[in-house]
Design a protein around this motif. Structure first.
Motif, PDB file in Angstrom:
ATOM      1  N   GLY A 105       0.817  -1.204   0.000  1.00 30.10           N
ATOM      2  CA  GLY A 105       0.000   0.000   0.000  1.00 30.10           C
ATOM      3  C   GLY A 105       0.851   1.255   0.000  1.00 30.10           C
ATOM      4  O   GLY A 105       0.571   2.225  -0.727  1.00 30.10           O
ATOM      5  N   ALA A 106       1.921   1.264   0.806  1.00 33.15           N
ATOM      6  CA  ALA A 106       2.828   2.420   0.828  1.00 33.15           C
ATOM      7  C   ALA A 106       3.486   2.613  -0.535  1.00 33.15           C
ATOM      8  O   ALA A 106       3.649   3.747  -1.010  1.00 33.15           O
ATOM      9  CB  ALA A 106       3.882   2.220   1.914  1.00 33.15           C
ATOM     10  N   ALA A 107       3.876   1.493  -1.173  1.00 34.87           N
ATOM     11  CA  ALA A 107       4.503   1.580  -2.503  1.00 34.87           C
ATOM     12  C   ALA A 107       3.514   2.094  -3.545  1.00 34.87           C
ATOM     13  O   ALA A 107       3.876   2.895  -4.425  1.00 34.87           O
ATOM     14  CB  ALA A 107       5.047   0.211  -2.905  1.00 34.87           C
ATOM     15  N   TYR A 108       2.252   1.640  -3.479  1.00 36.03           N
ATOM     16  CA  TYR A 108       1.215   2.163  -4.366  1.00 36.03           C
ATOM     17  C   TYR A 108       1.131   3.684  -4.232  1.00 36.03           C
ATOM     18  O   TYR A 108       1.113   4.420  -5.228  1.00 36.03           O
ATOM     19  CB  TYR A 108      -0.154   1.594  -3.980  1.00 36.03           C
ATOM     20  N   ASP A 109       1.039   4.156  -2.977  1.00 38.13           N
ATOM     21  CA  ASP A 109       0.849   5.592  -2.735  1.00 38.13           C
ATOM     22  C   ASP A 109       2.017   6.407  -3.279  1.00 38.13           C
ATOM     23  O   ASP A 109       1.816   7.438  -3.930  1.00 38.13           O
ATOM     24  CB  ASP A 109       0.694   5.843  -1.230  1.00 38.13           C
ATOM     25  N   LEU A 110       3.246   5.941  -3.005  1.00 36.55           N
ATOM     26  CA  LEU A 110       4.428   6.658  -3.480  1.00 36.55           C
ATOM     27  C   LEU A 110       4.494   6.647  -5.002  1.00 36.55           C
ATOM     28  O   LEU A 110       4.780   7.671  -5.638  1.00 36.55           O
ATOM     29  CB  LEU A 110       5.685   6.019  -2.886  1.00 36.55           C
ATOM     30  N   ALA A 111       4.227   5.496  -5.602  1.00 35.68           N
ATOM     31  CA  ALA A 111       4.292   5.372  -7.059  1.00 35.68           C
ATOM     32  C   ALA A 111       3.267   6.271  -7.741  1.00 35.68           C
ATOM     33  O   ALA A 111       3.552   6.904  -8.775  1.00 35.68           O
ATOM     34  CB  ALA A 111       4.069   3.910  -7.464  1.00 35.68           C
ATOM     35  N   ALA A 136       2.027   9.053  -6.519  1.00 40.35           N
ATOM     36  CA  ALA A 136       2.432  10.449  -6.336  1.00 40.35           C
ATOM     37  C   ALA A 136       3.538  10.841  -7.321  1.00 40.35           C
ATOM     38  O   ALA A 136       3.585  11.980  -7.787  1.00 40.35           O
ATOM     39  CB  ALA A 136       2.904  10.669  -4.902  1.00 40.35           C
ATOM     40  N   LEU A 137       4.410   9.877  -7.653  1.00 40.32           N
ATOM     41  CA  LEU A 137       5.552  10.167  -8.523  1.00 40.32           C
ATOM     42  C   LEU A 137       5.316   9.768  -9.981  1.00 40.32           C
ATOM     43  O   LEU A 137       6.175   9.982 -10.828  1.00 40.32           O
ATOM     44  CB  LEU A 137       6.798   9.448  -7.987  1.00 40.32           C
ATOM     45  N   GLY A 138       4.157   9.172 -10.251  1.00 39.25           N
ATOM     46  CA  GLY A 138       3.841   8.815 -11.629  1.00 39.25           C
ATOM     47  C   GLY A 138       4.528   7.558 -12.126  1.00 39.25           C
ATOM     48  O   GLY A 138       4.696   7.376 -13.342  1.00 39.25           O
ATOM     49  N   TRP A 139       4.940   6.660 -11.216  1.00 36.61           N
ATOM     50  CA  TRP A 139       5.568   5.400 -11.632  1.00 36.61           C
ATOM     51  C   TRP A 139       4.505   4.386 -12.016  1.00 36.61           C
ATOM     52  O   TRP A 139       3.369   4.435 -11.536  1.00 36.61           O
ATOM     53  CB  TRP A 139       6.382   4.803 -10.489  1.00 36.61           C
ATOM     54  N   ARG A 140       4.890   3.437 -12.847  1.00 33.26           N
ATOM     55  CA  ARG A 140       3.996   2.319 -13.130  1.00 33.26           C
ATOM     56  C   ARG A 140       3.881   1.471 -11.866  1.00 33.26           C
ATOM     57  O   ARG A 140       4.878   1.171 -11.211  1.00 33.26           O
ATOM     58  CB  ARG A 140       4.520   1.471 -14.296  1.00 33.26           C
ATOM     59  N   HIS A 141       2.666   1.046 -11.532  1.00 30.53           N
ATOM     60  CA  HIS A 141       2.449   0.321 -10.282  1.00 30.53           C
ATOM     61  C   HIS A 141       1.311  -0.675 -10.447  1.00 30.53           C
ATOM     62  O   HIS A 141       0.187  -0.293 -10.750  1.00 30.53           O
ATOM     63  CB  HIS A 141       2.116   1.297  -9.148  1.00 30.53           C
ATOM     64  N   SER A 142       1.618  -1.937 -10.285  1.00 32.01           N
ATOM     65  CA  SER A 142       0.590  -2.974 -10.318  1.00 32.01           C
ATOM     66  C   SER A 142       1.214  -4.305  -9.927  1.00 32.01           C
ATOM     67  O   SER A 142       2.336  -4.623 -10.340  1.00 32.01           O
ATOM     68  CB  SER A 142      -0.029  -3.091 -11.716  1.00 32.01           C
ATOM     69  N   LEU A 143       0.496  -5.073  -9.148  1.00 31.23           N
ATOM     70  CA  LEU A 143       0.960  -6.425  -8.810  1.00 31.23           C
ATOM     71  C   LEU A 143       0.805  -7.366 -10.002  1.00 31.23           C
ATOM     72  O   LEU A 143       1.289  -8.494  -9.960  1.00 31.23           O
ATOM     73  CB  LEU A 143       0.180  -6.963  -7.601  1.00 31.23           C
ATOM     74  N   HIS A 144       0.119  -6.904 -11.061  1.00 32.18           N
ATOM     75  CA  HIS A 144       0.042  -7.689 -12.292  1.00 32.18           C
ATOM     76  C   HIS A 144       1.334  -7.576 -13.095  1.00 32.18           C
ATOM     77  O   HIS A 144       1.640  -8.443 -13.908  1.00 32.18           O
ATOM     78  CB  HIS A 144      -1.125  -7.210 -13.159  1.00 32.18           C
ATOM     79  N   ALA A 145       2.075  -6.491 -12.877  1.00 30.29           N
ATOM     80  CA  ALA A 145       3.292  -6.256 -13.651  1.00 30.29           C
ATOM     81  C   ALA A 145       4.444  -7.107 -13.136  1.00 30.29           C
ATOM     82  O   ALA A 145       4.538  -7.390 -11.938  1.00 30.29           O
ATOM     83  CB  ALA A 145       3.669  -4.779 -13.581  1.00 30.29           C
TER      84      ALA A 145
END
Length: 433
Positions: free
Chosen positions: A322-328, A330-339
């Motif tokens: 969840g913390a990684a989702y939020d940071l990603a 905010a910074l516009g990174w690609r984020h998904s546990l599917h990736a």
């Protein structure tokens, strides 16, 4: 509705939910509800029962509608906007506000994950004669490997079964042989003591049942479910039918009722045993499990510890991911546990970084309960504005289209927001009482 899925996509989604609404409840609502009863929360509930006995059972039914409100609003935001919570904040609010809320959430998630790792290790140590720090490292490695190498569907399935470990607390409560009259009175008649000890535990209960990581996890989980159906862009994910939202409400009610019953059983088991035997100085879930064994029998203690271990393997990755989702977001990174790792390298490195920090905190000789106090303070001041933002966003037609909140949901949401703000003020008040 705002820019939305096509009619074919909505029909397909509705059919899939017709065929698996119960499965969705066990895959989404139950996971979020179980994550709310993390080892730190179990320690808080156990401490409440040990200190005040059945008299504090009323907090479970009182917090249930508030738990539903915060999780459903987060779910609705994710479904209709097609984005995670911090993605929406980034798109519609100033950067200073985004980062002010984000920093508090990241600190709170990481400290609580650290305390949960320590709590799990202490519970495992009751059965295995291995040093707690070594157990912490092993747990973290297993969890991180699952996050890196496991698919989202695998992780969801594992989380679903881990959530059922919390049923151990029903057995633990039964083995405690509670006094029926005292239980009924404590459940239906609120008892409030205006002293520092009671107000502190009341604030802690409200804070832990309405933790910020629930909001972000639920909204991101809704996005992951859409991606699992092949809707990989925000445009494809936008929009939800009334039928979908109605089923989502039902699913979340199931999950929150499950979570709330577990809270109730934990307070009941310690309130019917430790409180009546004068053992009120309980600070951790593992300590509660150990104290229960000579009073309610080995089975009760073992079941209590098993619940801590099982749900810990669910709650810690919810917090770090969840913390990684939020940071990603905010910074516009690609984020998904599917990736795969190579496709979302920064997101997975962030998961690893938050996990590593949580492990490191366990090697600094910190007191887990003091860490939770600081985590509670941080979350206590970041959660109210975050929920306020959710209320504003789910009433914003630019984000929600015609699916803004109705009068009933708004009333419940604003009451919950007010309760969280009052809890934060209560936290401050306890420092000066």
């Amino acid at each position: 509705m705002t820019e939305s899925k096509s009619s074919a996509q909505l029909d397909q989604c509705a059919k899939s939910k017709d065929n698996g609404s119960i499965g969705r409840a066990l895959g989404l609502g139950l996971i979020t509800g179980a994550a709310d009863d993390d080892p730190s929360a179990i320690g808080t509930y156990a401490s409440a029962g040990a200190r005040f006995g059945p008299d504090i059972l009323w907090t479970a039914p009182v917090t249930l509608p508030m738990m539903f409100a915060v999780v459903y609003l987060s779910s609705k935001l994710g479904q209709v906007s097609g984005r995670g919570l911090f993605h929406v904040i980034k798109d519609h609010y100033p950067r200073w506000l985004l980062w002010s809320v984000l920093v508090g959430v990241l600190i709170g998630n990481t400290i609580e994950a650290a305390a949960d790792l320590g709590g799990m290790a202490a519970a495992i140590n009751l059965f295995v004669a291995v040093d707690v720090p070594i157990i912490v490292v092993c747990i973290a490695l297993v969890i991180f490997a699952l996050q890196i190498y496991g698919s989202y569907l695998l992780i969801r399935t594992i989380f679903r079964w881990l959530a059922l470990a919390l049923l151990a607390y029903a057995g633990s409560a039964v083995l405690a042989n509670p006094d029926g009259a005292a239980v009924l009175r404590g459940t239906l008649v609120p008892t409030i003591h205006f002293n520092k000890e009671f107000l502190s535990i009341l604030v802690a209960i409200i804070g832990t049942t309405l933790s910020a990581y629930l909001y972000t996890w639920q909204s991101n989980e809704e996005v992951e479910e859409e991606i699992a159906k092949g809707r990989t862009t925000v445009q494809e994910r936008k929009g939800a039918t009334r039928q979908e939202l109605r089923r989502s409400r039902r699913d979340i009610i199931i999950g929150m009722m499950f979570s709330n019953l577990v809270m109730y059983f934990i307070i009941l088991s310690t309130g019917s045993t430790l409180y009546t035997h004068g053992q009120s100085d309980i600070e951790t879930a593992a300590q509660a499990a150990e104290a229960l064994r000579p009073i309610a029998g080995d089975a009760a203690g073992i079941l209590f510890a098993a619940g801590v271990i099982g749900v810990g393997f669910l709650a810690v990755p919810v917090m770090t991911t969840g913390a990684a989702y939020d940071l990603a977001q905010a910074l516009g990174w690609r984020h998904s546990l599917h990736a795969k790792f190579a496709e979302a390298r920064k997101f997975y490195l962030a998961v690893g970084a938050f996990t590593l920090i949580a492990v490191a905190l366990n090697f600094l000789g910190f007191n887990p309960m003091k860490a939770l106090v600081w985590s509670g303070i941080v979350q206590g001041f970041s959660t109210p504005p975050l929920l306020l933002l959710i209320m504003l966003m789910t009433n914003n037609r630019k984000i929600m289209g015609h699916q803004v909140n109705g009068p009933g949901l708004n009333a419940l949401g604003w009451i919950t927001t007010a309760a969280i703000f009052l809890a934060s003020l209560g936290l401050v008040a306890t420092w000066f009482i």
